[in-house]
Design a protein around this motif. Structure first.
Motif, PDB file in Angstrom:
ATOM      1  N   THR A   1       0.815  -1.210   0.000  1.00 48.85           N
ATOM      2  CA  THR A   1       0.000   0.000   0.000  1.00 48.85           C
ATOM      3  C   THR A   1       0.848   1.259   0.000  1.00 48.85           C
ATOM      4  N   VAL A   2       1.906   1.265   0.810  1.00 49.37           N
ATOM      5  CA  VAL A   2       2.759   2.449   0.904  1.00 49.37           C
ATOM      6  C   VAL A   2       3.456   2.729  -0.418  1.00 49.37           C
ATOM      7  N   HIS A   3       3.889   1.693  -1.119  1.00 50.86           N
ATOM      8  CA  HIS A   3       4.562   1.926  -2.399  1.00 50.86           C
ATOM      9  C   HIS A   3       3.576   2.455  -3.443  1.00 50.86           C
ATOM     10  N   ILE A   4       2.358   1.970  -3.418  1.00 52.28           N
ATOM     11  CA  ILE A   4       1.346   2.528  -4.318  1.00 52.28           C
ATOM     12  C   ILE A   4       1.116   3.994  -4.001  1.00 52.28           C
ATOM     13  N   ARG A   5       1.047   4.310  -2.717  1.00 56.39           N
ATOM     14  CA  ARG A   5       0.867   5.714  -2.340  1.00 56.39           C
ATOM     15  C   ARG A   5       2.046   6.567  -2.801  1.00 56.39           C
ATOM     16  N   ARG A   6       3.272   6.041  -2.659  1.00 52.33           N
ATOM     17  CA  ARG A   6       4.449   6.790  -3.089  1.00 52.33           C
ATOM     18  C   ARG A   6       4.379   7.084  -4.588  1.00 52.33           C
ATOM     19  N   LEU A   7       3.943   6.113  -5.373  1.00 48.02           N
ATOM     20  CA  LEU A   7       3.831   6.345  -6.814  1.00 48.02           C
ATOM     21  C   LEU A   7       2.708   7.320  -7.134  1.00 48.02           C
ATOM     22  N   PHE A   8       1.596   7.262  -6.400  1.00 46.51           N
ATOM     23  CA  PHE A   8       0.539   8.263  -6.568  1.00 46.51           C
ATOM     24  C   PHE A   8       1.083   9.663  -6.293  1.00 46.51           C
ATOM     25  N   MET A   9       1.896   9.802  -5.248  1.00 51.51           N
ATOM     26  CA  MET A   9       2.474  11.097  -4.916  1.00 51.51           C
ATOM     27  C   MET A   9       3.395  11.601  -6.023  1.00 51.51           C
ATOM     28  N   ILE A  10       4.122  10.672  -6.659  1.00 46.84           N
ATOM     29  CA  ILE A  10       4.986  11.071  -7.765  1.00 46.84           C
ATOM     30  C   ILE A  10       4.155  11.564  -8.942  1.00 46.84           C
ATOM     31  N   VAL A  11       3.078  10.845  -9.270  1.00 45.26           N
ATOM     32  CA  VAL A  11       2.187  11.289 -10.348  1.00 45.26           C
ATOM     33  C   VAL A  11       1.635  12.671 -10.039  1.00 45.26           C
ATOM     34  N   ASN A  12       1.199  12.887  -8.805  1.00 47.41           N
ATOM     35  CA  ASN A  12       0.667  14.193  -8.424  1.00 47.41           C
ATOM     36  C   ASN A  12       1.734  15.272  -8.504  1.00 47.41           C
ATOM     37  N   ARG A  13       2.951  14.921  -8.069  1.00 48.46           N
ATOM     38  CA  ARG A  13       4.043  15.907  -8.102  1.00 48.46           C
ATOM     39  C   ARG A  13       4.387  16.299  -9.521  1.00 48.46           C
TER      40      ARG A  13
ATOM     41  N   ALA B   1      11.739   8.851   8.726  1.00 49.08           N
ATOM     42  CA  ALA B   1      10.480   8.557   8.041  1.00 49.08           C
ATOM     43  C   ALA B   1      10.222   9.553   6.926  1.00 49.08           C
ATOM     44  N   THR B   2      10.680  10.812   7.098  1.00 44.33           N
ATOM     45  CA  THR B   2      10.488  11.831   6.062  1.00 44.33           C
ATOM     46  C   THR B   2      11.223  11.459   4.789  1.00 44.33           C
ATOM     47  N   THR B   3      12.436  10.943   4.932  1.00 43.22           N
ATOM     48  CA  THR B   3      13.202  10.528   3.749  1.00 43.22           C
ATOM     49  C   THR B   3      12.522   9.377   3.031  1.00 43.22           C
ATOM     50  N   VAL B   4      11.915   8.474   3.769  1.00 41.05           N
ATOM     51  CA  VAL B   4      11.258   7.323   3.155  1.00 41.05           C
ATOM     52  C   VAL B   4      10.069   7.757   2.295  1.00 41.05           C
ATOM     53  N   TYR B   5       9.320   8.748   2.753  1.00 36.78           N
ATOM     54  CA  TYR B   5       8.107   9.150   2.045  1.00 36.78           C
ATOM     55  C   TYR B   5       8.325  10.282   1.040  1.00 36.78           C
ATOM     56  N   THR B   6       9.513  10.918   1.040  1.00 37.40           N
ATOM     57  CA  THR B   6       9.730  12.086   0.198  1.00 37.40           C
ATOM     58  C   THR B   6       9.936  11.691  -1.253  1.00 37.40           C
ATOM     59  N   THR B   7       9.457  12.544  -2.158  1.00 36.93           N
ATOM     60  CA  THR B   7       9.643  12.349  -3.594  1.00 36.93           C
ATOM     61  C   THR B   7      10.896  13.087  -4.044  1.00 36.93           C
ATOM     62  N   TYR B   8      11.817  12.390  -4.662  1.00 37.96           N
ATOM     63  CA  TYR B   8      13.048  12.997  -5.155  1.00 37.96           C
ATOM     64  C   TYR B   8      13.045  12.954  -6.686  1.00 37.96           C
TER      65      TYR B   8
END
Length: 493
Positions: A196-208, A287-294
């Motif tokens: 679930t978290v990886h799907i969310r990370r990819l959603f965040m990248i699409v949004n970014r 935790a911030t580094t794990v969730y941040t989009t680079y």
């Protein structure tokens, strides 16, 4: 984009996923190999599953023994607590067999999920220049898993000290049964949350990436973008917060308002802020580094053509579509097993809270010891439930946020972008609306409404158990029972 020369194991998704895979493999939840390109299911995998099945059935037979549980619960003299804990443990062991069997049946779906997320991750890394701090994320996951295992061992040790040593009850089978039951639960929770978290990370990248189309309103302080990390540390780069100010304004007027294309260069000198080439948090364990989009390179700015914008929107639309497919696969793989475990955890929460009530009500030392031990299990299960619900809610929110960003772009640039771009954005908005992004088992969604239902049901069933416990037994010896007198009639003449 050509990915033929890249091995599957070279992708960041597979490398980050490796600790989760090993834990699931140990618990029997990953009967096949990690990737479809490898041999698949081996003889050792089948043998290990047979051993797990034998262990589960052995502990099920042990815990269905009534005399054993009479021995366990003798100091407590509570049938309600005895049957509740026995039911919880036996059901949990049965669930271990069920979820292992479900994963054997659904192993093709896991391969499909791995291939889908692996391909999507490669696209965002290579085509949209996204980078992950792989070692940081791996270390973070290992620390989380190690902490869970240590907590599990500490609880079992607490059971041994409080029950075995204090109450003089030998509970070795009880320890082993709890370990077998909860190790599969830990593996399932970790696997589901990471999916679930990886799907969310990819959603965040699409949004970014979509926010680039706002052309000026994308400066968010909580989103870090890494630029040109491969350069030397003394080489300055343009900070992300200043990228859109380089060509952003001409004489106080936003670029893009002058013509339909919105692609006019600034005549004045740009304002440039020089920063270090790499973010200080990229290799920081947090935790911030794990969730941040680079993102190392932006694809859209005020100088981009309509054709480039159209291709980017179309590509992001395809990525969002596949991420919705990934949610569907997660529901097919793990939602049924998670539903069963939620039911087992609910049963324990009810009887665990009843134990705490008995500790306060009766005041006996035995109930206080059991209340302390069960309190640790209650915290463990509540943390598992809250972690799942938090992850699924965040992923769904990130997926739905795409529609809001698209509407912001349309409202701002409907007179500046071409008809094809606006039409594609409208199609993307409709796609976000129509696709189901809920994490569900078919009966209910894993969201905060489920947690509210669990709390209300806990209160109701706890009241029922308290009423059964305090109600006096009704029988012939009860002082409140009155038996009507019966007259004997002599029928003899």
């Amino acid at each position: 984009m050509n990915n033929d020369n890249i091995k599957p194991t070279d992708s960041s998704f597979c490398r980050i996923m490796k600790p989760i895979y090993l834990v699931s493999k140990m618990a029997g939840l990953w009967p096949q190999s990690f990737l479809r390109t490898s041999p698949g299911v081996t003889v050792l995998d089948i043998g290990y599953l047979i051993v797990l099945y034998a262990m589960y059935f052995f502990f099920i037979l042990v815990n269905t023994n009534a005399k054993l549980w009479d021995y366990y619960m003798k100091p407590f003299e509570s049938d309600i607590l005895r049957y509740g804990l026995q039911t919880h443990l036996v059901n949990g062991l049965f669930l271990g067999v069920v979820i292992v069997t479900i994963n054997v049946v659904q192993y093709q779906k896991k391969w499909d999920y791995m291939e889908l997320l692996d391909n999507v991750t490669k696209v965002v890394e290579q085509e949209f220049h996204v980078r992950y701090p792989i070692r940081v994320v791996q270390t973070f996951i290992v620390i989380v898993i190690s902490s869970e295992l240590i907590y599990l061992v500490v609880i079992l040790a607490g059971y041994y000290y409080l029950i075995d040593q204090t109450l003089n009850i030998t509970t070795k089978y009880l320890y082993a049964s709890y370990y077998m039951m909860n190790i599969s639960l830990l593996a399932l929770i970790n696997e589901y949350i990471y999916f679930t978290v990886h799907i969310r990370r990819l959603f965040m990248i699409v949004n970014r990436l979509l926010k680039q189309l706002l052309l000026g309103d994308t400066n968010d302080s909580n989103e870090t973008v890494l630029l040109d990390q491969n350069r030397k540390s003394k080489t300055p780069t343009i900070a992300y917060d200043e990228i859109f100010t380089v060509y952003g304004r001409v004489g106080g007027r936003k670029i893009g308002d002058a013509n339909a294309g919105g692609m006019v260069k600034s005549k004045g000198p740009p304002k440039v802020t020089m920063v270090a080439p790499a973010s200080a948090g990229f290799n920081k364990l947090s935790a911030t580094t794990v969730y941040t989009t680079y993102i190392t390179q932006l694809k859209i700015d005020n100088q981009s053509s309509m054709e480039t914008i159209l291709k980017t929107v179309n590509r992001l639309s395809v990525l969002h579509y596949h991420l919705c497919d990934a949610i569907r696969l997660v529901n097919r793989i793990s939602s049924l097993s998670l539903m069963f475990h939620f039911g087992a955890m609910f049963v324990f929460l009810v009887f665990g809270l009843f134990t705490i009530y008995k500790a306060f009500n009766s005041g006996t030392w035995a109930f206080r010891i059991m209340a302390i031990a069960n309190g640790a299990w209650i915290a463990f299960y509540l943390a598992a439930i809250l972690s799942v619900i938090t992850a699924t809610t965040a992923a769904q929110t990130s997926g739905r946020m795409t529609g809001d960003i698209v509407h912001q772009i349309i409202r701002k640039h409907q007179n500046h972008f071409s008809v094809d771009v606006i039409e594609k954005l409208s199609t993307l908005s409709l796609q976000v609306t129509m696709r189901d992004m809920s994490f569900s088992c078919g009966l209910f969604n894993f969201d905060w409404s489920l947690f509210g239902s669990i709390l209300s049901a806990l209160a109701m069933y706890l009241v029922f158990l308290i009423q059964f416990d305090v109600a006096p037994p009704v029988g012939l010896n009860s002082p409140n029972l009155t038996i009507p007198s019966i007259e004997l009639i002599d029928f003899e003449v």
